[in-house]
Design an enzyme around this catalytic site. Structure first.
Site, mmCIF file in Angstrom:
data_model
loop_
_atom_site.group_PDB
_atom_site.id
_atom_site.type_symbol
_atom_site.label_atom_id
_atom_site.label_comp_id
_atom_site.label_asym_id
_atom_site.label_seq_id
_atom_site.Cartn_x
_atom_site.Cartn_y
_atom_site.Cartn_z
ATOM 1 N N LEU A 20 -7.390 6.888 -0.074
ATOM 2 C CA LEU A 20 -6.598 6.582 -1.568
ATOM 3 C C LEU A 20 -7.114 4.806 -1.852
ATOM 4 C CD1 LEU A 20 -3.135 7.967 -1.104
ATOM 5 C CD2 LEU A 20 -4.979 8.624 -3.060
ATOM 6 N N GLY A 21 -6.662 3.849 -0.527
ATOM 7 C CA GLY A 21 -7.418 2.904 -0.064
ATOM 8 C C GLY A 21 -7.083 2.206 0.670
ATOM 9 N N GLY A 23 -6.502 -1.019 3.475
ATOM 10 C CA GLY A 23 -5.631 -2.811 3.442
ATOM 11 C C GLY A 23 -5.677 -3.481 5.264
ATOM 12 N N PHE A 25 -4.537 -3.616 7.782
ATOM 13 C CA PHE A 25 -4.716 -3.202 9.190
ATOM 14 C C PHE A 25 -5.250 -1.310 9.187
ATOM 15 C CE2 PHE A 25 -2.217 -5.923 11.410
ATOM 16 C CZ PHE A 25 -1.709 -6.778 10.091
ATOM 17 N N HIS A 27 -6.970 2.500 6.520
ATOM 18 C CA HIS A 27 -6.983 3.134 5.617
ATOM 19 C C HIS A 27 -5.846 4.310 5.166
ATOM 20 C CE1 HIS A 27 -11.662 2.397 5.281
ATOM 21 N NE2 HIS A 27 -10.573 1.190 5.147
ATOM 22 N N ASP A 137 8.601 -9.128 0.309
ATOM 23 C CA ASP A 137 6.546 -8.808 -0.441
ATOM 24 C C ASP A 137 6.740 -8.527 -1.235
ATOM 25 O OD1 ASP A 137 4.174 -8.527 2.087
ATOM 26 O OD2 ASP A 137 4.496 -10.000 -0.032
HETATM 27 C C1 LIG Z 1 -2.876 3.081 -2.295
HETATM 28 N N1 LIG Z 1 -2.237 4.347 -2.511
HETATM 29 N N2 LIG Z 1 -2.687 4.845 -3.951
HETATM 30 C C2 LIG Z 1 -1.665 6.105 -3.628
HETATM 31 C C3 LIG Z 1 -0.409 6.366 -2.823
HETATM 32 N N3 LIG Z 1 -0.211 6.431 -2.843
HETATM 33 C C4 LIG Z 1 0.969 6.077 -1.535
HETATM 34 N N4 LIG Z 1 0.937 4.934 -0.649
HETATM 35 C C5 LIG Z 1 -0.485 4.722 -0.910
HETATM 36 N N5 LIG Z 1 -0.528 3.673 0.044
HETATM 37 C C6 LIG Z 1 -0.284 3.282 1.241
HETATM 38 C C7 LIG Z 1 0.898 2.470 1.009
HETATM 39 C C8 LIG Z 1 2.195 2.041 1.960
HETATM 40 C C9 LIG Z 1 3.596 2.258 2.222
HETATM 41 N N6 LIG Z 1 3.816 1.671 3.159
HETATM 42 C C10 LIG Z 1 2.942 0.862 4.008
HETATM 43 N N7 LIG Z 1 3.444 0.718 5.569
HETATM 44 C C11 LIG Z 1 3.133 -0.137 5.917
HETATM 45 O O1 LIG Z 1 1.258 -0.953 5.649
HETATM 46 N N8 LIG Z 1 2.902 -0.827 7.068
HETATM 47 C C12 LIG Z 1 2.190 -1.819 7.929
HETATM 48 C C13 LIG Z 1 0.580 -1.826 7.828
HETATM 49 C C14 LIG Z 1 0.445 -2.510 8.986
HETATM 50 C C15 LIG Z 1 1.237 -2.977 9.659
HETATM 51 C C16 LIG Z 1 2.339 -2.646 9.579
HETATM 52 C C17 LIG Z 1 3.130 -4.191 10.618
HETATM 53 F F1 LIG Z 1 3.269 -3.444 11.455
HETATM 54 F F2 LIG Z 1 2.890 -5.301 10.463
HETATM 55 F F3 LIG Z 1 4.534 -3.571 10.200
HETATM 56 C C18 LIG Z 1 2.765 -2.989 9.044
HETATM 57 S S1 LIG Z 1 1.501 0.415 3.225
HETATM 58 C C19 LIG Z 1 -1.607 4.421 -2.102
#
Ligand SMILES: Cn1ncc2ncnc(NCCc3cnc(NC(=O)Nc4cccc(C(F)(F)F)c4)s3)c21
Length: 273
Positions: A20-21, A23, A25, A27, A137
């Site tokens: 889906l995407g 990031g 840290f 996928h 954020d």
């Molecule tokens: C793209 N996409 N398309 C549809 C769809 N539906 C649901 N979700 C998607 N994407 C994910 C969205 C997120 C929600 N919560 C997240 N939380 C997070 O990424 N937390 C996180 C990560 C790394 C490090 C840290 C820390 F340690 F720094 F805290 C915290 S990411 C979707």
């Protein structure tokens, strides 16, 4: 016995679907929980990267904060699990995907669409602040769209409980209010500032203090160097709302409940949100 919520999940509980995407840290994948056929999003994070960036405590805080949140405009984090090398976040699936891609596609949003989004985000922030949580954020990259096109605030990786405020730097600079740029104490008024930045970016397609150099963006933020370009046309009422949110003194920013009564919101937001 374990309730559904704190069941010990393992990767084999899920069928993994399309990505889906991706990031910083890790996928995110579409996934289906085999027993219930429930569709979710599964974010895969590498322990090595979390350790190296020393953000484990933030992840724990995100899971803790999210476990108490239930709101239609806040993306659910149902739970998490981990294996030898990875941590997995079990997330609500937002069927219409990432809002920033929609904004890139449309260049900018209409006043009605913008007001509807801003009103639903204001209601979500009122709920969050009522629980002494600030997101810190709020930006297009952290907003997703549900199956009815409704906005969902996602990624509480930078959120905090307001009693233990941190001065860590969040993602992009564009959304930081003066008090975070100047590294003074900050409170839930930071989210009101970011909502004002978001409202501007939805209407004009660019954040208000964008500049080539970080140093220039800093200068424009702390000066609140707010300018409204002649194109695209934006109503005076919309500019009035933005001007009441992008105020340097955080105590003088328009409170969220007052935002919901602002004429531009009342006249343009779709009540269903
Ligand atoms: C793209 N996409 N398309 C549809 C769809 N539906 C649901 N979700 C998607 N994407 C994910 C969205 C997120 C929600 N919560 C997240 N939380 C997070 O990424 N937390 C996180 C990560 C790394 C490090 C840290 C820390 F340690 F720094 F805290 C915290 S990411 C979707």
């Amino acid at each position: 016995p374990h309730s559904q919520e704190d069941k010990r999940w393992v990767l084999s509980d899920f069928d993994i679907g399309k990505p889906l995407g991706r990031g910083k840290f890790g996928h995110v994948y579409l996934a289906r929980e085999k027993r219930s056929n429930h569709i979710v999003a599964l974010k895969v994070l590498f322990k090595s990267q979390l350790k190296q960036s020393q953000v484990e405590h933030q992840l724990r805080r995100e899971v803790e904060i999210q476990s108490h949140l239930r709101h239609p405009n806040i993306l659910r984090l149902y739970g998490y699990f981990y294996d030898q090398t990875r941590v997995y976040l079990i997330l609500e699936y937002a069927a219409k995907g990432e809002l920033y891609k929609e904004l890139q596609r449309c260049k900018h949003f209409s006043e009605r669409r913008t007001a509807t989004y801003i009103a639903s985000l204001a209601r979500a922030l009122i709920y969050l602040h009522g629980k002494h949580v600030i997101h810190r954020d709020i930006k297009p990259e952290n907003l997703l769209m549900g199956s009815q096109g409704e906005l969902k605030i996602a990624d509480f990786g930078w959120s905090v409980h307001t009693f233990n405020r941190r001065r860590t730097m969040c993602g992009t600079l564009d959304y930081l209010p003066p008090e975070m740029v100047e590294k003074t104490e900050h409170d839930n008024h930071v989210d009101i500032w970011s909502l004002g930045i978001l409202c501007y970016e939805f209407l004009y397609g660019l954040p208000p203090f964008e500049a080539k150099e970080h140093s220039e963006t800093y200068r424009r933020i702390v000066k609140v160097d707010l300018k409204f370009p002649p194109k695209p046309f934006v109503s005076p009422a919309a500019k009035d709302l933005i001007s009441q949110m992008l105020v340097k003194n955080s105590a003088h920013r328009l409170p969220l409940h007052k935002l919901l009564e602002h004429p531009w919101i009342v006249q343009n937001a779709d009540p269903s949100g």
